[in-house]
Design a protein around this motif. Structure first.
Motif, PDB file in Angstrom:
ATOM      1  N   ILE A 108       0.842  -1.200   0.000  1.00  0.00           N
ATOM      2  CA  ILE A 108       0.000   0.000   0.000  1.00  0.00           C
ATOM      3  C   ILE A 108       0.876   1.248   0.000  1.00  0.00           C
ATOM      4  O   ILE A 108       0.619   2.203  -0.742  1.00  0.00           O
ATOM      5  N   ALA A 109       1.922   1.251   0.808  1.00  0.00           N
ATOM      6  CA  ALA A 109       2.854   2.386   0.819  1.00  0.00           C
ATOM      7  C   ALA A 109       3.515   2.554  -0.547  1.00  0.00           C
ATOM      8  O   ALA A 109       3.689   3.679  -1.030  1.00  0.00           O
ATOM      9  N   SER A 110       3.851   1.454  -1.179  1.00  0.00           N
ATOM     10  CA  SER A 110       4.466   1.497  -2.508  1.00  0.00           C
ATOM     11  C   SER A 110       3.507   2.097  -3.534  1.00  0.00           C
ATOM     12  O   SER A 110       3.892   2.920  -4.363  1.00  0.00           O
ATOM     13  N   SER A 111       2.259   1.691  -3.473  1.00  0.00           N
ATOM     14  CA  SER A 111       1.257   2.214  -4.395  1.00  0.00           C
ATOM     15  C   SER A 111       1.024   3.710  -4.160  1.00  0.00           C
ATOM     16  O   SER A 111       0.914   4.490  -5.108  1.00  0.00           O
ATOM     17  N   LEU A 112       0.968   4.104  -2.901  1.00  0.00           N
ATOM     18  CA  LEU A 112       0.796   5.532  -2.583  1.00  0.00           C
ATOM     19  C   LEU A 112       1.995   6.350  -3.047  1.00  0.00           C
ATOM     20  O   LEU A 112       1.836   7.496  -3.484  1.00  0.00           O
ATOM     21  N   ALA A 113       3.188   5.765  -2.980  1.00  0.00           N
ATOM     22  CA  ALA A 113       4.380   6.465  -3.463  1.00  0.00           C
ATOM     23  C   ALA A 113       4.295   6.716  -4.965  1.00  0.00           C
ATOM     24  O   ALA A 113       4.707   7.778  -5.454  1.00  0.00           O
ATOM     25  N   THR A 114       3.754   5.761  -5.702  1.00  0.00           N
ATOM     26  CA  THR A 114       3.584   5.941  -7.141  1.00  0.00           C
ATOM     27  C   THR A 114       2.616   7.079  -7.436  1.00  0.00           C
ATOM     28  O   THR A 114       2.877   7.923  -8.295  1.00  0.00           O
ATOM     29  N   LEU A 115       1.502   7.111  -6.724  1.00  0.00           N
ATOM     30  CA  LEU A 115       0.522   8.170  -6.941  1.00  0.00           C
ATOM     31  C   LEU A 115       1.078   9.523  -6.513  1.00  0.00           C
ATOM     32  O   LEU A 115       0.820  10.548  -7.163  1.00  0.00           O
ATOM     33  N   TRP A 116       1.870   9.558  -5.441  1.00  0.00           N
ATOM     34  CA  TRP A 116       2.529  10.794  -5.016  1.00  0.00           C
ATOM     35  C   TRP A 116       3.481  11.282  -6.104  1.00  0.00           C
ATOM     36  O   TRP A 116       3.538  12.472  -6.403  1.00  0.00           O
TER      37      TRP A 116
END
Length: 150
Positions: free
Chosen positions: A60-68
């Motif tokens: 989830i953190a990885s996915s949020l980093a992509t969106l960021w």
């Protein structure tokens, strides 16, 4: 819903796409992690539940980093956005590999629970983000050689 001039710019489109991807992936991703915690908790007890939780939260953190990253690079030229996306993807894969290597010897985490939950969450997040991307309203520019300006 009215569209502003900001929504019709490249940056507005990228930010809108990132928002749509976030909204589209939020519930399926969280459900996958909860399911992993419950299943591996039943199968392997507390180490299984903790392993699934850690694996899911890492993804989830990885996915949020992509969106960021999409939000941060939206105002740049298109080729810089692509370079940032590819660089971000490579960095993310290295970080995920490093996390897996570091977590494999942690005593209180069931290693297979971490790995399987990470894989399941990656697949669900990618599919949900892809589906949201396909359904979002983004402008497409198809260059034509027939109508060249003089």
């Amino acid at each position: 819903m009215s569209e502003t001039s900001e929504d019709l710019t490249h940056a507005g489109m990228v930010r809108g796409l990132a928002g749509a991807m976030f909204r589209g992936a939020l519930i399926p991703t969280v459900v996958t992690v909860v399911l992993g915690v419950v299943v591996f908790g039943v199968l392997y007890g507390v180490p299984g539940a903790l392993g699934a939780l850690v694996g899911g939260l890492v993804i989830i953190a990885s996915s949020l980093a992509t969106l960021w990253l999409m939000h941060r690079t939206a105002a740049l030229e298109v080729h810089f956005v692509m370079a940032a996306a590819l660089g971000g993807f490579m960095l993310k894969m290295l970080v995920l590999l490093g996390v897996m290597i570091l977590l494999r010897d942690v005593e209180f985490l069931h290693t297979n629970s971490v790995a399987i939950t990470m894989i399941a969450t990656i697949l669900v997040a990618a599919a949900a983000e892809g589906r949201a991307s396909k359904r979002s309203k983004t402008l497409n520019v198809i260059p034509s050689t027939a109508a060249e300006p003089s």
